[in-house]
Design an enzyme around this catalytic site. Sequence first.
Site, PDB file in Angstrom:
ATOM      1  N   ARG A  45      -4.641  -7.965   0.844  1.00  0.00           N
ATOM      2  CA  ARG A  45      -3.232  -7.710   1.162  1.00  0.00           C
ATOM      3  C   ARG A  45      -2.982  -6.232   0.918  1.00  0.00           C
ATOM      4  NH1 ARG A  45      -2.809  -5.322  -3.094  1.00  0.00           N
ATOM      5  NH2 ARG A  45      -0.603  -5.075  -2.653  1.00  0.00           N
ATOM      6  N   GLY A  46      -1.786  -5.814   1.338  1.00  0.00           N
ATOM      7  CA  GLY A  46      -1.478  -4.382   1.246  1.00  0.00           C
ATOM      8  C   GLY A  46      -1.621  -3.771   2.629  1.00  0.00           C
ATOM      9  N   ARG A  88       0.183 -11.804   9.646  1.00  0.00           N
ATOM     10  CA  ARG A  88       1.336 -11.431   8.821  1.00  0.00           C
ATOM     11  C   ARG A  88       2.181 -10.453   9.630  1.00  0.00           C
ATOM     12  NH1 ARG A  88       0.330  -9.605   2.799  1.00  0.00           N
ATOM     13  NH2 ARG A  88       2.471 -10.345   2.552  1.00  0.00           N
ATOM     14  N   GLN A 195       1.773  -9.065  -7.903  1.00  0.00           N
ATOM     15  CA  GLN A 195       0.829  -7.994  -7.608  1.00  0.00           C
ATOM     16  C   GLN A 195       0.827  -6.925  -8.709  1.00  0.00           C
ATOM     17  OE1 GLN A 195       3.004  -9.290  -5.436  1.00  0.00           O
ATOM     18  NE2 GLN A 195       2.333  -9.146  -3.291  1.00  0.00           N
ATOM     19  N   ASP A 236       5.276  -1.014   3.801  1.00  0.00           N
ATOM     20  CA  ASP A 236       4.593  -1.831   4.803  1.00  0.00           C
ATOM     21  C   ASP A 236       4.979  -1.439   6.217  1.00  0.00           C
ATOM     22  OD1 ASP A 236       4.836  -3.505   2.189  1.00  0.00           O
ATOM     23  OD2 ASP A 236       3.150  -4.337   3.315  1.00  0.00           O
ATOM     24  N   LYS A 247       7.646  -4.479  -0.581  1.00  0.00           N
ATOM     25  CA  LYS A 247       7.711  -5.741  -1.321  1.00  0.00           C
ATOM     26  C   LYS A 247       9.112  -6.081  -1.792  1.00  0.00           C
ATOM     27  CE  LYS A 247       5.180  -7.912  -1.583  1.00  0.00           C
ATOM     28  NZ  LYS A 247       5.049  -8.973  -0.543  1.00  0.00           N
TER      29      LYS A 247
END
Length: 346
Positions: A45-46, A88, A195, A236, A247
């Site tokens: 992720r990221g 995603r 996270q 993101d 986030k």
Amino acid sequence: MVKTIEYLDGVVRMIDQTRLPNETVFVDCKTIEDVGNAIRTMIIRGAPAIGVAAAMGISLGANSINATGYDAFFAQLAKQCDALGQARPTAVNLKWAIDRMLTVTKAHNHLPVAELKQRLKQEAMAIYHEDIATNEKMGGFGQSLIADGNTILTHCNAGALATAGFGTALGVVRAAVNAGKNVRVLANETRPFLQGARLTAWELKEDNIPVKLITDNMCGHFMRKQEIDVVVVGADRIAANGDVANKIGTYMVAVMARQHGIPFYVAAPISTLDLTLASGDDIPIEERSADEVVTLNKHRIAPEGVEAAHPAFDITPNEFVTAIITEQGIARPPYNESLKALAGKA
Ligand SMILES: CSC[C@H]1O[C@H](OP(=O)(O)O)[C@H](O)[C@@H]1O
């Protein structure tokens, strides 16, 4: 620092970030579908890491295609990419990587398919190496905003684990340390996926960088006590006007930082900009399973049958963003002009 992801012989190996910090387990993806599943389930992720994984996954997918003619090859590859692109919705780096790999495919439509497959693997590796170099350059710009002795608040994980290496927000931290500055990090745990607790604390401890874990609802308290000098987060997707998708909880942090006169910096590569979007209103916000909210390590923490919301990201309006750190330099308001100028340098 352990490698987030690597492309071995026909296998894309990634550390399973759902198992950290208690277990260091690696997952070997043999197909593009395996990579899509790893992105969807947040094994990786990221935003930048998702882009790198997607590029490597597309190379795996290309290698699996038996077509000998270009048209049939491209049709199958494009179909695989469509499915991968659904993994995603918020991080623009997924679309960015798919677009780049398909653009390279089209640009080399004259090559025999076997050579085209080799070229796509080279492009995936180029994206991997570029990401690390990008983060190191970004860190160099960002550390100029960090003073010796600063306490830096982070949210989520924008570190080596969110990229091919070095990190974006944590890349700024690492660059400040490398520049000889004594800094410490207050890391928001970042419910519900944790996270910050599981990944940022782990990364910084591995690197012997001072880190103290706090719960998300503590950061206002420490700001008011003047124990936080600066906030640095990742992103993101960043719209043309500088609105930032990051986030969930980032918006709250930004508002509190503004209230207390604390600089709020966003560190993100040019590949995270989406200048086709006028504002953050158009950025899709991923809604993840409510199970991730009502359980903790698979242990239920809320009564059966109680509904839970789970927007995985929020939008921070550009007026709360002090500056946006990129590998091409630091953008300051008005972002419509400054982001376009930096993107033009890439
Ligand atoms: C360097 S971008 C990291 C970015 O991605 C995280 O989201 P997720 O863990 O759900 O992929 C978070 O928004 C970070 O700031």
